[in-house]
Design an enzyme around this catalytic site. Sequence first.
Site, PDB file in Angstrom:
ATOM      1  CB  THR A   1       7.693   8.526  37.116  1.00  0.00           C
ATOM      2  OG1 THR A   1       7.520   7.936  35.824  1.00  0.00           O
ATOM      3  CG2 THR A   1       6.367   8.541  37.850  1.00  0.00           C
TER       4      THR A   1
ATOM      5  CG  MET B   1      12.858  14.800  32.544  1.00  0.00           C
ATOM      6  SD  MET B   1      14.535  14.120  32.465  1.00  0.00           S
ATOM      7  CE  MET B   1      14.307  12.625  33.447  1.00  0.00           C
TER       8      MET B   1
ATOM      9  CG  HIS C   1       2.302  20.759  38.353  1.00  0.00           C
ATOM     10  ND1 HIS C   1       2.793  21.439  39.453  1.00  0.00           N
ATOM     11  CD2 HIS C   1       3.388  20.471  37.570  1.00  0.00           C
ATOM     12  CE1 HIS C   1       4.106  21.551  39.339  1.00  0.00           C
ATOM     13  NE2 HIS C   1       4.491  20.980  38.213  1.00  0.00           N
TER      14      HIS C   1
ATOM     15  CE  LYS D   1       4.006  17.301  39.722  1.00  0.00           C
ATOM     16  NZ  LYS D   1       4.702  16.013  39.530  1.00  0.00           N
TER      17      LYS D   1
ATOM     18  N   GLY E   1       8.259  17.802  42.156  1.00  0.00           N
ATOM     19  CA  GLY E   1       9.629  17.428  42.487  1.00  0.00           C
ATOM     20  C   GLY E   1      10.577  18.589  42.279  1.00  0.00           C
ATOM     21  CB  THR E   2      10.633  21.354  39.799  1.00  0.00           C
ATOM     22  OG1 THR E   2      10.655  20.442  38.700  1.00  0.00           O
ATOM     23  CG2 THR E   2      11.533  22.537  39.496  1.00  0.00           C
TER      24      THR E   2
END
Length: 325
Positions: free
Chosen positions: A150, A175, A208, A212, A217-218
Amino acid sequence: MLSLRPPCTLSPAPWRRRRTLHGAAGTPQRVSVAAPSAIVEAVSPPARFSFPILVNGCTGKMGLSVAEAVTSSGLHLVPISFSSRDTLDRTVRVGHTDVRIYGPSAREDVLSSVIDEFPDVVVVDYTAPDSVNANAELYCKLGLPFVMGTTGGDRQLLYKSVQDSNNYALISPQMGKQVVAFLAAMEIMAEQFPGAFSGYHLEVLESHQAGKLDISGTAKAVIACFEKLGVSYDMNRMVKIRDPEQQLEMVGVPEEHIEGHAFHLYHLTSPDDSVSFEFQHNVCGRSIYAEGSVDAAMFLHRKVRSNDSKRIYDMIDVLREGSMR
């Protein structure tokens, strides 16, 4: 039509260049997580990978995808998950497994029961940004190794919670295996060539699915690398697209992936606009993240079993160890 290129550029909008990504409780209580009603997938995994995984967040699309990846990998999916609301008698079907959903008031007691039956369980968290810190604090309190998929929350507090408890955790804003490799390459470049892009102007666009809520975060991780490379950037300038119509018409997201995609574009321009660089990574669907999350859980399980002195990891650690399937 938004274009991140200098006005003099006549080539197509950057998002349109490639269109090849068309793939795919109430009251606290004690429970038995091995109840007869919970039928686990009849797959025999290799002994070294035979351990239980609890996916917190099976009511969400990402959590459900991870749970499905757990069963398809031949691992033991603990038939327990949690919701942000105290909803009774609810289950989610994952393959042949009925996962029972408990509300927040039951979390600690239920997790304690899970630990009693499965001392080597690993939790994979795909909940909500505002649940990150409370969940992490509970995992640390109970000594539960966890993979935090998360994004959002107070990240400094998250790391502090793990450090203070000496718990095992793998925390990563990303991930996806191949995207992790790209992030690793960006970090290496930033470390080896600090200031290489001093004076350059950076524009960032991320798209996204509407569900979301937080900023990618990326994207934050990549921007941090560019800042080490000498680029000054104000996060308030990031273009964050969540509107489906814009995603279809402007970004070029395939219609079948509007509800599950992650498109990122970083455009750098020299002070005089004579030189430009562009970095782009687009993902359709959730399988890349689900598979990576299972890899992360496998990696963390091995670290716990070996009593490794290091306690906090990220996906780059997984990549460097060659733990990607």
